[in-house]
Design an enzyme around this catalytic site. Sequence first.
Site, PDB file in Angstrom:
ATOM      1  N   SER A  29       0.815  -1.195   0.000  1.00  0.00           N
ATOM      2  CA  SER A  29       0.000   0.000   0.000  1.00  0.00           C
ATOM      3  C   SER A  29       0.863   1.265   0.000  1.00  0.00           C
ATOM      4  O   SER A  29       1.571   1.534  -0.957  1.00  0.00           O
ATOM      5  CB  SER A  29      -0.974  -0.041   1.188  1.00  0.00           C
ATOM      6  OG  SER A  29      -2.001   0.901   1.050  1.00  0.00           O
ATOM      7  N   HIS A  67      -7.578  -5.792   0.099  1.00  0.00           N
ATOM      8  CA  HIS A  67      -6.393  -4.929   0.127  1.00  0.00           C
ATOM      9  C   HIS A  67      -5.325  -5.439   1.096  1.00  0.00           C
ATOM     10  O   HIS A  67      -4.136  -5.255   0.868  1.00  0.00           O
ATOM     11  CB  HIS A  67      -6.821  -3.513   0.515  1.00  0.00           C
ATOM     12  CG  HIS A  67      -5.703  -2.518   0.533  1.00  0.00           C
ATOM     13  ND1 HIS A  67      -4.914  -2.265  -0.568  1.00  0.00           N
ATOM     14  CD2 HIS A  67      -5.230  -1.707   1.533  1.00  0.00           C
ATOM     15  CE1 HIS A  67      -4.011  -1.348  -0.264  1.00  0.00           C
ATOM     16  NE2 HIS A  67      -4.184  -0.999   0.996  1.00  0.00           N
TER      17      HIS A  67
END
Length: 309
Positions: A132, A287
């Site tokens: 991320s 995610h």
Amino acid sequence: MNPLSCAAAARLSLLRRAAPQRLPQRQTACPYSSSSSRVPLAFEHHKPPKDGRHHQDAPIIFMHGLFGSKKNNRSVSKVLARDLKRHVYTLDLRNHGDSPHAPKHDYLAMSGDVAGFIEQHGLKSTTLIGHSMGAKTAMTLALTEPSLIANLVSVDNAPVDAALGTDFAKYVHGMRKIDESDVTKQTEADKILQEYESEIGIRQFLLGNLHRPDGGKVLKYKVPLDILAKTLNGLGDFPFKDPGQVRFEKPALFVRGTHSKYVPDEVIPLIGQFFPRFSMVDIDAGHWVISEKPQLFLEAVIDFLSPKE
């Protein structure tokens, strides 16, 4: 100053610092080129078996995402050190974990800190792994200082401007409420967070940033919430816009969660323009790929980093 001239300024700055006679420093507005703006990063060092490599030879640097810390990737880092026989350094990026706080929080600044870590420890042929926010930090450093990097693994992020999910702003509100409530128990903090996040795994991740300052009873957040709140919008951006100017010509692996929105199919051509030697692995996850499917993540990374016949 565009990102390409920024990279050139960074290299010029390194040459000046290495020269026996210092040349006059030319002032520049580039935030990356000034070593004085870097912060020293806290880290954990995971060592391979005794027959592994020297600690400076082809190490792996692992970088967490927003609100994370070096503790998040401890388990998979130990496996990578053992199976690849390489040293693994998990970092606390600026404004996270035990690393210093600084008002500037963008990818040029964060990648500059990591470059400073590599230089400080004399690391060579380094592999970057980032999730991320850490992934965009890794991509930024690879494009800015490719000579420092051998290859990289980007986990669920792409070299593109994309708005962060609204969840992150929501989490800041919840974390601020905890700070203001002077809770003394993690269960009390978790009860507050339940108003903002229903999934216990994510709440535990966010609660991992709590500590007791100066040995007191009250729990407070380590991360500077005011700084991070101001920079949330910018963290969706990527500092390089033109792949015709900068490319990373070495191997790159992109691992994406198939239930995540951060690496849609339409950005794959752009990934190939910035990273022409890239490969991609899809994992049936959201995610939080590493925590959701650690074994599949490890298999993908170990295969990518293992010597090929």
